[in-house]
Design an enzyme around this catalytic site. Structure first.
Site, PDB file in Angstrom:
ATOM      1  CE  LYS A 183      -2.009   2.883  -5.849  1.00 22.01           C
ATOM      2  NZ  LYS A 183      -2.994   2.046  -5.120  1.00 22.01           N
ATOM      3  CD  GLU A 258      -0.565  15.041   5.936  1.00 26.65           C
ATOM      4  OE1 GLU A 258      -0.628  14.698   7.135  1.00 26.65           O
ATOM      5  OE2 GLU A 258      -0.520  16.218   5.561  1.00 26.65           O
ATOM      6  CB  CYS A 292      -4.479   9.084  10.023  1.00 28.18           C
ATOM      7  SG  CYS A 292      -5.304  10.612   9.590  1.00 28.18           S
ATOM      8  CD  GLU A 392      -2.302   4.020  12.150  1.00 28.04           C
ATOM      9  OE1 GLU A 392      -1.541   3.521  11.310  1.00 28.04           O
ATOM     10  OE2 GLU A 392      -2.811   5.147  12.031  1.00 28.04           O
TER      11      GLU A 392
HETATM   12  P1  NAD Z   1      -0.992   1.927   2.817  1.00 26.24           P
HETATM   13  O1  NAD Z   1       0.273   2.581   3.208  1.00 26.24           O
HETATM   14  O2  NAD Z   1      -1.050   0.470   2.784  1.00 26.24           O
HETATM   15  O3  NAD Z   1      -1.459   2.416   1.372  1.00 26.24           O
HETATM   16  C1  NAD Z   1      -1.633   3.772   1.061  1.00 26.24           C
HETATM   17  C2  NAD Z   1      -1.510   3.939  -0.440  1.00 26.24           C
HETATM   18  O4  NAD Z   1      -0.181   3.619  -0.827  1.00 26.24           O
HETATM   19  C3  NAD Z   1      -2.417   3.027  -1.249  1.00 26.24           C
HETATM   20  O5  NAD Z   1      -2.867   3.705  -2.401  1.00 26.24           O
HETATM   21  C4  NAD Z   1      -1.472   1.900  -1.625  1.00 26.24           C
HETATM   22  O6  NAD Z   1      -1.895   1.210  -2.788  1.00 26.24           O
HETATM   23  C5  NAD Z   1      -0.188   2.659  -1.868  1.00 26.24           C
HETATM   24  N1  NAD Z   1       1.033   1.859  -1.743  1.00 26.24           N
HETATM   25  C6  NAD Z   1       1.242   0.726  -1.035  1.00 26.24           C
HETATM   26  N2  NAD Z   1       2.506   0.288  -1.210  1.00 26.24           N
HETATM   27  C7  NAD Z   1       3.122   1.177  -2.019  1.00 26.24           C
HETATM   28  C8  NAD Z   1       4.441   1.291  -2.548  1.00 26.24           C
HETATM   29  N3  NAD Z   1       5.378   0.398  -2.271  1.00 26.24           N
HETATM   30  N4  NAD Z   1       4.729   2.336  -3.342  1.00 26.24           N
HETATM   31  C9  NAD Z   1       3.788   3.270  -3.613  1.00 26.24           C
HETATM   32  N5  NAD Z   1       2.521   3.206  -3.163  1.00 26.24           N
HETATM   33  C10 NAD Z   1       2.192   2.176  -2.356  1.00 26.24           C
HETATM   34  O7  NAD Z   1      -2.077   2.555   3.798  1.00 26.24           O
HETATM   35  P2  NAD Z   1      -3.610   2.145   3.885  1.00 26.24           P
HETATM   36  O8  NAD Z   1      -3.636   0.812   4.556  1.00 26.24           O
HETATM   37  O9  NAD Z   1      -4.295   2.361   2.589  1.00 26.24           O
HETATM   38  O10 NAD Z   1      -4.155   3.282   4.881  1.00 26.24           O
HETATM   39  C11 NAD Z   1      -4.034   3.198   6.238  1.00 26.24           C
HETATM   40  C12 NAD Z   1      -2.858   4.010   6.737  1.00 26.24           C
HETATM   41  O11 NAD Z   1      -2.938   5.356   6.275  1.00 26.24           O
HETATM   42  C13 NAD Z   1      -2.823   4.127   8.238  1.00 26.24           C
HETATM   43  O12 NAD Z   1      -1.523   3.911   8.732  1.00 26.24           O
HETATM   44  C14 NAD Z   1      -3.251   5.553   8.504  1.00 26.24           C
HETATM   45  O13 NAD Z   1      -2.825   6.076   9.711  1.00 26.24           O
HETATM   46  C15 NAD Z   1      -2.712   6.263   7.342  1.00 26.24           C
HETATM   47  N6  NAD Z   1      -3.431   7.516   7.137  1.00 26.24           N
HETATM   48  C16 NAD Z   1      -2.806   8.706   7.440  1.00 26.24           C
HETATM   49  C17 NAD Z   1      -3.481   9.900   7.292  1.00 26.24           C
HETATM   50  C18 NAD Z   1      -2.829  11.225   7.620  1.00 26.24           C
HETATM   51  O14 NAD Z   1      -3.325  12.244   7.188  1.00 26.24           O
HETATM   52  N7  NAD Z   1      -1.743  11.240   8.339  1.00 26.24           N
HETATM   53  C19 NAD Z   1      -4.783   9.903   6.817  1.00 26.24           C
HETATM   54  C20 NAD Z   1      -5.398   8.691   6.510  1.00 26.24           C
HETATM   55  C21 NAD Z   1      -4.694   7.504   6.664  1.00 26.24           C
END
Ligand code: NAD
Length: 489
Positions: A183, A258, A292, A392
């Site tokens: 997804k 992550e 991230c 963040e």
């Molecule tokens: P997000 O948490 O909003 O979304 C991530 C994914 O989860 C998307 O595909 C989203 O559609 C899905 N999602 C959202 N709500 C959900 C739910 N209730 N159930 C299941 N899936 C759901 O994050 P984002 O805004 O896409 O990305 C930014 C965040 O990701 C930042 O906090 C960043 O630090 C983190 N990030 C972490 C790493 C790492 O390796 N630690 C790498 C990249 C990004």
């Protein structure tokens, strides 16, 4: 604006059981080009019924057909072919990623796509080296272990490195022999859909890779709570990570998370300040700070503060903002209007809490002005208690914090519930290693920042998540151990 040349912008459909299909609801949404705010194409809005079909297809492929019969050697060749195809289609994939995400074409063509290929080459090497042990057990029994795939895995990824983070999960999952339902993030689904064609071309059997695009709260949530999914590998925000844990708890599925970060990048006065300034700029402006592990808190020891700031500002000028399709651009638009507004909100918070902007801080006009551009921004005079030092931001906004001594900076660096990464700049080898031990972070970079290798594990301490991606640990996350006892008495 430069116009797209190679990218294939077909309307997106779901990829389930090796076939392209419309979502059960028939609904779609628009994918927007963040460089001008205009629609690029439509994407299918998958929901729970589509996730159900995808999970069924994955389960079937895992138990019937070619996949379970393939040995590690065949999977190894398959992964290698995917790596080669990623490189063959590099220009098209890079352009698609840039159009959809806004990251500079320089990065998507020179970093994201080649690194995605490298991940497949690396895990191709592991696919035929998955071995158990023979264990001298009680009673002289023959006892051995088998390392078996975890099963059907749900891969949920964010929008900052869409193709790359999918590959971080997918390559070890395939090497281990799992089947997956992916997804992608709603704002950036296009490279995953294009990848499905590459996987088909490489010979991934139907049902082993399924892609359900759609909203996180609908398609993502359905995947996380699905009883037929054995594991969720999630990258995203710490908040969503908590929701996924709650959803996954209903079926006790395995989880690797992550999550976010607020990483300290520490410059001691004895450091090579030019190198530190270069690393500090790359640590926050790379991928427009939508990283991230961004080095978003720059701690600078007082005697070096002014010299470092001077070097940093001249470095910042080497990160030109502009059309992300222009190869000279180093800072593109943020991924969405929503993200731009969120980051601008932090800029305002920094100002109102008394921090001082030394460069940037304004929305920038590029081309016709419809894009989501923010000038690379540096705040000085930041205190640990300020919002811009604690939360963040996920944009090109750096908080510079002055410090006096070693113990103080370690205490302040660790004063966060995040623990993803940290940087240390010093010429003193003992100080560097002492700092590395004391920092509560999954990765510590010494005299460098933001370097990655497929063989080196990556993941969080504290609320930045658990489990590791990349390296051998990244493979282990998709395997489970079976112990077999044979009575020889
Ligand atoms: P997000 O948490 O909003 O979304 C991530 C994914 O989860 C998307 O595909 C989203 O559609 C899905 N999602 C959202 N709500 C959900 C739910 N209730 N159930 C299941 N899936 C759901 O994050 P984002 O805004 O896409 O990305 C930014 C965040 O990701 C930042 O906090 C960043 O630090 C983190 N990030 C972490 C790493 C790492 O390796 N630690 C790498 C990249 C990004």
């Amino acid at each position: 604006m430069l116009s797209p040349t190679k990218a294939t912008l077909n309307p997106g459909r779901l990829f389930i059981g090796g076939e392209w299909r419309d979502p059960v609801s028939g609904r779609t949404f628009e994918s927007i080009n963040p460089a001008n705010g205009e629609p690029l194409t439509t994407v299918a809005e998958g929901g729970a019924p589509d996730v159900e079909l995808a999970v069924q297809a994955a389960r079937k492929a895992l138990t019937e057909g070619d996949w379970p019969k393939m040995g590690g050697g065949d999977r190894s060749k398959l992964l290698w072919r995917i790596g080669e195809l990623l490189l063959k289609h590099r220009d098209e994939l890079a352009e698609l990623e840039t159009l959809d995400q806004g990251k500079p074409i320089f990065e998507s063509s020179k970093i994201d796509v080649p690194f995605a290929a490298e991940i497949f080459f690396y895990y191709s090497g592991w696919a035929n080296k998955i071995e158990g042990d023979t264990i001298p057990a009680r009673g002289g029994a023959l006892c051995y272990t088998l390392r078996e795939p975890v099963g059907v895995c749900g891969l949920i990824t964010p929008w900052n490195f869409p193709l790359l983070l999918m590959c971080w999960k997918l390559a070890p999952a395939l090497a281990a022999g799992c089947a997956v339902v992916h997804k992608p993030a709603q704002w950036t689904s296009l490279s995953a859909l294009r990848f499905a064609g590459i996987a088909q071309e490489a010979g991934v059997p139907p049902g082993i890779l399924n892609i359900v695009t759609g909203k996180g709260s609908v398609a993502g949530a359905a995947l996380a709570s699905h009883p037929g999914v054995d594991k969720i590998a999630f990258t995203g925000s710490t908040e969503t990570g908590r929701e996924i844990m709650r959803a996954a708890a209903g079926t006790n599925k395995r989880l690797t998370l992550e999550l976010g970060g607020k990483s300290p990048n520490i410059v001691f006065a004895d450091a090579d300040l030019e190198a530190a300034a270069r690393g500090a700029a790359a640590g926050i402006f790379y991928n427009k700070g939508e990283v991230c592990a961004a080095g978003s808190r720059l701690f600078v020891q007082a005697p070096a503060h002014d010299a470092l700031m001077e070097a940093l500002l001249s470095r910042a000028a080497k990160w030109p903002l502009g059309d992300p399709l222009d190869p000279k651009t180093r800072v593109g638009p943020l991924v969405s209007e929503q993200q731009l507004q969120k980051v601008m909100g932090y800029v305002e918070a920094g100002k109102s809490e008394g921090a001082c902007i030394v460069t940037g801080g304004r929305r920038a006009q590029v081309g016709d002005g419809g894009g989501y551009f923010l000038e690379p921004t540096v705040f000085t005079g930041v205190q640990n208690t300020m919002k811009i030092a604690r939360e963040e931001i996920f944009g090109p906004v750096l908080s510079v914090i002055r410090f006096e001594d070693f113990d103080e900076v370690l205490r302040r660096s660790n004063d966060t519930f995040y623990g993803l990464a940290a940087g240390v700049w010093t010429r003193d080898i003992k100080k560097a290693h002492r700092a590395a031990r004391a920092l509560q972070a999954g990765t510590v970079w010494i005299n460098c920042y933001s370097v990655y290798d497929p063989a080196v594990p990556f993941g969080g301490y504290k609320q930045s998540g658990f489990g590791r991606e990349l390296g051998r640990e990244g493979l282990d996350a998709y395997l489970q151990t079976k112990s077999v006892w044979v009575d020889l008495s």
